[in-house]
Scaffold this active site. Structure first.
Site, PDB file in Angstrom:
ATOM      1  N   GLU A 172      -0.545  12.543  -4.926  1.00 35.19           N
ATOM      2  CA  GLU A 172      -1.240  11.652  -3.999  1.00 35.19           C
ATOM      3  C   GLU A 172      -2.615  11.267  -4.512  1.00 35.19           C
ATOM      4  O   GLU A 172      -3.327  12.066  -5.127  1.00 35.19           O
ATOM      5  CB  GLU A 172      -1.390  12.319  -2.620  1.00 35.19           C
ATOM      6  N   GLU A 180       8.875   7.861   6.858  1.00 32.29           N
ATOM      7  CA  GLU A 180       8.619   9.059   6.066  1.00 32.29           C
ATOM      8  C   GLU A 180       7.478   9.808   6.731  1.00 32.29           C
ATOM      9  O   GLU A 180       6.401   9.245   6.962  1.00 32.29           O
ATOM     10  CB  GLU A 180       8.234   8.705   4.635  1.00 32.29           C
TER      11      GLU A 180
END
EC number: 4.2.1.20
Length: 270
Positions: free
Chosen positions: A55, A44
């Site tokens: 995040e 990824e």
């Protein structure tokens, strides 16, 4: 993408490694990408964005470093294109947020990403109900749209989440952001099976997997194990120690340990 999960006589989980494009700079991230692909079954590649809402601090800081280094979307796709000059096999999944892709244009992005050699896309903040135009563009470019399911995805919403998902389903194992809480293998086993049955696709588990031991536990119940913050932490750690430590070597050492744990998790005695 599907070929990665369906290997004859090999029923182990896949190791999916996440890195941020352009972190800490384009050339170093390219070297990391090449090396990580030697360990990972799927990579990824994060597309840096200024407001990465899903995040935790580790990947937020990675995005900041990449943006400070001047990384643009064209640079992300350039990394993929350059990578494909020597590796035509390892699947690359681009991962990021809707705004940069929307600004680029769905059709243009899908075509350019596919031409560069990307296989799939994860857009964290694109609701399935709003994803038809993006999905149309990706399908026309023969790219997979990989959707996220979470512990709060209930039975009523699940069919919407998995509709037109392809490649695999990404199960977010913990509520919250990346790199903060730890995944619980016992807690993810039933949701993984539920997602397999609902989608007919393999299920990769991410968020909260930072150690080889935890990666091995999850690998026993999932089709894939996604690790990001633990790898990105190594970049930050190397930068903090100064120029005498090789950033790439430190990341690849961690990736090798995680890959070994995932691949051996289902072997006898593991």
């Amino acid at each position: 993408m599907s070929r990665a999960f369906h290997r004859e006589n090999d029923h182990r989980a896949l190791f999916v490694a996440y890195i941020m494009a352009g972190d800490p700079d384009l050339e170093t991230s390219f070297e990391i990408l090449k090396g990580v692909a030697d360990e990972a079954d799927i990579v990824e590649l994060g597309m840096p964005f200024s407001d990465p809402m899903a995040e935790g601090p580790t990947i937020q800081l990675a995005a900041q470093r990449a943006l400070k280094a001047g990384t643009k979307m064209k640079d992300v796709l350039g990394l993929v294109r350059r990578f494909r000059e020597t590796d035509t096999v390892t699947p690359i999944v681009l991962m990021g947020y809707l705004n940069p892709v929307l600004s680029y244009g769905f059709e243009a992005f899908a075509n350019d990403a596919s031409d560069a050699g990307a296989d799939g896309l994860i857009i964290v903040d694109c609701p399935p109900e709003e994803a038809d135009a993006l999905t149309d563009a990706l399908e026309a470019a023969k790219m997979n749209l990989i959707r996220l399911a979470t512990p709060t995805t209930d039975d009523r919403r699940l069919p919407t989440v998995v509709k037109r998902t392809s490649g695999f389903v990404y199960y977010v194992s913990v509520a919250g952001v990346t790199g903060v809480k730890e995944a619980d293998a016992d807690a993810v086993a039933k949701p993984v099976q539920r997602l397999r049955e609902a989608s007919g696709l393999p299920v990769a588990v991410g968020f909260g997997i930072k150690t080889p031991e935890r990666a091995a536990e999850v690998a026993r119940v999932a089709d894939g194990v996604v690790v990001g913050s633990a790898l990105v932490d190594e970049i930050a750690g190397a930068l903090e120690t100064g120029s005498n430590e090789n950033v790439t070597e430190r990341v690849l050492s961690k990736a090798a340990a995680l890959a070994k744990a995932v691949r051996s998790a289902r072997s006898r005695g593991a």
